[in-house]
Design an enzyme around this catalytic site. Structure first.
Site: not given
Ligand code: NAD
Ligand code: TYD
Length: 358
Positions: A138-140, A164, A168
């Protein structure tokens, strides 16, 4: 039995991004065996993959990535040559409440997976040749930008703030350490905020669409001035596919939408589209906006410089944000049963029963 040219494990394939990636790989590469390894935590939902679950090149294994022995055994059984690792605990608010689970899954889970890959690949006749461990991050991990700072590049030093992002960042370091220490071919990509269908409704966009639909308050953290860079999830899946096949091992690539939005602006755009699609008067749901206490340690701004990926592999997002948002809102409104089964907890009980005796 069909012969596959290669077997690839996707971890976290029942989650949001993972399900889009699995669907893409299963459809585009009938010659690959795609093995979805997922523990099915609260965030994993096999309903996300209903349309491809009986494809001949798709396999699901309910496993915890921390279970190094079982992962190694699975890798041997199918001669796995590629791992695309998405499994993680992914929600910042949960990490603030329960950091330990994040360390276990994101740090120890990634390390266990790396150890399994190392054990199996080092013992294979070809060693690491033709193998790839691709870690999705992630960019975070880069921390938080001021409004006037330049974008995160692949060289920006890590400065995670939330449990988080700290977990990561730690996992990214382990992946690179396995490259530098053991010579494992690895790639790390750091992506900005994704949005689109099948996202768990604890994240901003699906949560707010569902709340608008039910006329519930929209909890905006702080003043809503935090900035995120939004990318449509299918564009992320396409970038992962491209990088998995054409990226250079040892490299890091940033993936982003070149699409920064202040939360409050995004929320207003979301209200506009959702009200229109629900047949409500324009702006009718603005009254639901409710400013609430800010998230602890809330990062002000994330923004990704994805020019390296564009320069080296020609990737850029395919969708304009307005189009992506329209498609997303439409999908959630047309798939209310999916949302209702999640918010009622029904899907979790279903898996508990299904796997109770295994
Ligand atoms: P998500 O929470 O929707 O899905 C995570 C999946 O991992 C779920 O299906 C869960 O059952 C599985 N999981 C969790 N713990 C596990 C374990 N111990 N063993 C096996 N499976 C397990 O997450 P997402 O939003 O799809 O993100 C996927 C990846 O991309 C993550 O690594 C996250 O850090 C990264 N990412 C997400 C975003 C975003 O905006 N969602 C952005 C950048 C990077
Ligand atoms: P989120 O979807 O949780 O992603 P991330 O924290 O990984 O960026 O949140 C996106 C942005 O929205 C973040 O700045 C937090 C804000 N946010 C709210 O203002 N209210 C909410 O209920 C949630 C879930 C997020």
């Amino acid at each position: 039995m069909t012969d596959f040219s290669r077997s690839i494990i996707v971890t976290g394939g029942a989650g949001f991004i993972g399900s889009h990636l699995v669907r893409r790989l299963v459809k585009n590469y009938p010659g690959y065996r795609i093995i979805n390894v997922d523990k099915l935590t609260y965030a994993g939902n096999l309903e996300n993959l209903k349309d491809i679950e009986s494809a001949p090149n798709y396999l699901f294994e309910r496993l915890d990535i921390c279970d190094h022995e079982k992962i190694a055994e699975l890798m041997r059984r199918y001669s796995v040559t590629g791992i695309i690792h998405l499994a993680a605990e992914s929600h910042v608010d949960r990490s603030i409440k329960d950091p330990f689970t994040f360390a276990r899954t994101n740090v120890m889970g990634t390390l266990s997976l790396l150890q399994a890959a190392r054990t199996v690949w080092e013992a294979s006749p070809q060693g690491y040749a033709g193998k790839l461990f691709y870690h999705i991050s992630t960019d975070e991990v880069y921390g938080s930008l001021g409004f006037d700072d330049t974008l995160f590049t692949e060289k920006t030093p890590y400065s995670p703030h939330s449990p988080y992002s700290a977990s990561k960042a730690s996992s990214d370091h382990f992946v690179r350490a396995f490259h530098d220490t053991y010579g494992m071919p690895v790639i790390v990509t750091n992506c900005s905020n994704n949005y689109g269908p099948y996202q768990f409704p604890e994240k901003l966009i699906p949560l707010f669409i569902n709340n608008i639909r039910h006329n519930r308050p929209l909890p905006v953290y702080g003043e809503g001035l935090n900035v995120r860079d939004w990318l449509f999830v299918e564009d992320h899946a396409q970038a992962i596919d491209l990088i998995f096949h054409r990226g250079t091992p040892g490299e890091t690539y940033n993936i982003g939408g070149f699409n920064e939005k202040r939360n409050i602006d995004l929320i207003r755009a979301l209200i506009k589209v959702t009200d229109r699609l629900l047949g409500r008067e324009e702006g009718a749901s603005e009254k639901l906006i409710t400013y609430v206490t800010d998230r602890k340690g809330h990062d002000l701004r994330y923004a990704i410089d994805a020019r390296k990926l564009n320069r080296e592999l020609g990737w850029k997002p395919s969708l304009e944000f307005e189009e992506g948002l329209e498609r997303t809102v439409k999908w959630y409104l047309e798939n209310q049963e999916w949302m209702d089964r999640i918010t009622s907890g029904e899907y979790e009980r279903y898996y508990d029963d299904m796997y109770a005796n295994r």
